[in-house]
Design a protein around this motif. Structure first.
Motif, PDB file in Angstrom:
ATOM      1  N   GLN A   1       0.818  -1.352   0.021  1.00 56.01           N
ATOM      2  CA  GLN A   1      -0.003  -0.190  -0.041  1.00 56.01           C
ATOM      3  C   GLN A   1       0.792   1.122  -0.050  1.00 56.01           C
ATOM      4  OE1 GLN A   1      -2.591   0.183   3.371  1.00 56.01           O
ATOM      5  NE2 GLN A   1      -3.577   2.186   2.684  1.00 56.01           N
ATOM      6  N   GLU A   2       0.842   2.157  -1.148  1.00 56.03           N
ATOM      7  CA  GLU A   2       1.588   3.204  -1.226  1.00 56.03           C
ATOM      8  C   GLU A   2       1.554   4.103  -0.049  1.00 56.03           C
ATOM      9  OE1 GLU A   2       2.415   6.784  -4.417  1.00 56.03           O
ATOM     10  OE2 GLU A   2       0.899   5.144  -4.931  1.00 56.03           O
ATOM     11  N   ASP A   3       2.637   4.577   0.413  1.00 58.84           N
ATOM     12  CA  ASP A   3       2.473   5.594   1.565  1.00 58.84           C
ATOM     13  C   ASP A   3       3.727   6.519   1.376  1.00 58.84           C
ATOM     14  OD1 ASP A   3       2.803   6.755   4.040  1.00 58.84           O
ATOM     15  OD2 ASP A   3       1.879   4.985   5.033  1.00 58.84           O
ATOM     16  N   SER A   4       3.393   7.755   0.922  1.00 57.75           N
ATOM     17  CA  SER A   4       4.383   8.597   0.588  1.00 57.75           C
ATOM     18  C   SER A   4       5.414   8.981   1.896  1.00 57.75           C
ATOM     19  CB  SER A   4       3.774   9.891   0.086  1.00 57.75           C
ATOM     20  OG  SER A   4       2.938  10.492   0.963  1.00 57.75           O
ATOM     21  N   VAL A   5       4.603   9.138   3.164  1.00 59.68           N
ATOM     22  CA  VAL A   5       5.410   9.394   4.131  1.00 59.68           C
ATOM     23  C   VAL A   5       6.582   8.649   4.549  1.00 59.68           C
ATOM     24  CG1 VAL A   5       5.037  10.082   6.609  1.00 59.68           C
ATOM     25  CG2 VAL A   5       3.349  10.703   5.284  1.00 59.68           C
TER      26      VAL A   5
END
Length: 481
Positions: A253-257
């Motif tokens: 799951q993409e998580d930019s942080v």
């Protein structure tokens, strides 16, 4: 809610107290909001400073240890390269290296195959501290080809010192080793400058883990250690060690942080970020090591950082509520006490409105408006009492006069009634004589020629008699009047 509004509106003292408390509540809320917003920023800044100092202290401690290992290895390298003709000396130097440096777990001075032909094809002088004693022996065989290990291969190929990523060492010869190490390795050169071996000093990963795990600026904070490729070297969840990287979760799951934090840590940056871990806001502080290229991070839950602030906020709220309740009660008592005179004036006003002046408003020595109102009301009450007294006296006089007039009126009415009766009686008494006079006069007029002198004289006498009777009746009536 309606009953509360009715209860407050039913009393002036409660209304005044209510609005005072409302005003004070607004002031308190504004003051507390401003104060605690500033306090929150101060707490956040203090948390950053505290975590930054903690992580800097831990990194400095580890960097100093690693630097000490590098210095010891560099010094030992000079001795090794000056005794390349003495393989037995290598065993002594390896043992001395471990014994003289408590932070080191092992040391291995290894050479290219067939470098010491008298010692066999493989020669590596290795020492290992198992916590009780330091074991030293020559290792290397077809089953344990150390020249293929990272701690040997990387520095000899790069021809420069290198901190090896943590690795699991199963055994070295007859020395039973089952541990995870990180090694500082550097090439050994001969007099011609050719690479002939490698010197490796080992530090247990447990030492890094225990040192980093002690970095707990807050009760529920924890630390992680990332290798050069983002691999977890230290993590509270041991299942992630060596098998996951900081970017593993972002693949699902993409998580930019997380991605930004991981990239910043791998780039050797120092800083802090705010992110959610398992739905809980946390502050992440990270800093790289100076020598290894690794990076350590402290994850501090926001609830820990603001625990004292939240406790203070709860205490302040409770204090404010209790204070407002006390203020309400205090104001209510004070206002009631000050309005007690008005309440008495209300009672006196009701009595005055009903015409009761027995209870006189007491004089007041208060210099305020209520005292002035009480004094003026006292004067008004005295004036009303005087006016009422005069009014009652005049009313009594009028009543007496009216009573006398009534008596006179009744007497006049009685006299009129008597007069009317007398007149009526007189009229009845005069009717017959008058009729006789009229009849006799009519007889004279109509029959005078037929009357004799005697009849005429008798008729005249009857008329005179009846006339005298009427005259007597009139005299009696006039005398009665």
């Amino acid at each position: 809610m309606k009953w509360a509004i009715r209860y407050i509106r039913s009393s002036l003292s409660r209304r005044m107290t209510f609005w005072v408390v409302v005003l004070m509540t607004a002031i308190f809320i504004a003051a507390f909001t401003l104060m605690f917003s500033e306090t929150r920023e101060v707490v956040r800044e203090e948390a950053w400073n505290k975590a930054t100092k903690t992580i800097e202290g831990a990194v400095l401690h580890i960097d100093n240890t690693l630097h000490g290992a590098e210095v010891a290895a560099n010094n030992m390298l000079v001795v090794i390269e000056s005794h390349l003709d003495d393989p037995d000396m290598m065993l002594e130097l390896s043992r001395r290296m471990v014994e003289n440096n408590p932070d080191l777990t092992g040391c291995c001075i290894s050479f290219e195959p067939d470098f010491f032909k008298s010692k066999g094809r493989y020669f590596a002088a290795c020492s290992y501290d198992d916590g009780k004693t330091v074991q030293t022996e020559q290792v290397g065989s077809d089953h344990y080809q150390y020249q293929c290990m990272d701690w040997y291969l990387i520095p000899t190929l790069l021809n420069k010192p290198y901190w090896i990523e943590p690795y699991f060492e199963d055994t070295r010869g007859s020395i039973s080793i089952k541990d995870v190490f990180s090694s500082y390795s550097q090439p050994i050169h001969d007099a011609k400058g050719q690479v002939v071996g490698a010197l490796s000093v080992d530090i247990r990963l447990d030492w890094f883990s225990s040192t980093i795990s002690k970095i707990k600026p807050y009760p529920h904070s924890y630390s992680i250690l990332l290798g050069k490729g983002g691999t977890y070297l230290v993590h509270p969840d041991t299942t992630k060690l060596f098998y996951e990287t900081v970017f593993t979760k972002t693949m699902e799951q993409e998580d930019s942080v997380i991605t930004n934090i991981g990239e910043a840590m791998l780039a050797g940056e120092t800083g802090h970020r705010i992110m959610d871990f398992n739905g809980e806001p946390c502050y992440v502080f990270y800093k790289p090591f100076k020598y290894t290229g690794w990076s350590v991070a402290i994850i501090c839950p926001e609830r820990d950082i603001f625990a004292s602030y939240n406790q203070l906020l709860r205490t302040a709220r409770i204090t404010m509520i209790v204070g407002l309740l006390m203020l309400f009660v205090f104001c209510l008592l004070i206002v009631k006490r000050n309005l007690r005179a008005l309440k008495r004036l209300t009672t006196f006003t009701a009595l005055t409105a009903e015409g009761e002046f027995a209870d006189e408003v007491p004089d007041s020595a208060r210099p305020d408006e209520i005292g002035e109102l009480q004094r003026r009301f006292r004067k008004m009450q005295q004036a009303l009492r005087q006016y009422t007294r005069q009014l009652r006296e005049e009313t009594k006089t009028l009543e007496q006069q009216n009573q006398e007039l009534g008596i006179a009126y009744e007497r006049i009415k009685e006299e009129e009634r008597v007069k009317t009766h007398v007149l009526h009686q007189m009229s009845e008494d005069m009717v017959l004589p008058v009729k006789d006079i009229l009849a006799e006069a009519r007889a004279i007029c109509n029959y005078h020629s037929d009357l004799t002198a005697e009849d005429f004289s008798k008729t005249v006498d009857d008329m005179l008699q009846n006339t005298n009777q009427v005259t007597t009746l009139l005299d009696n009536y006039l005398k009665s009047v």
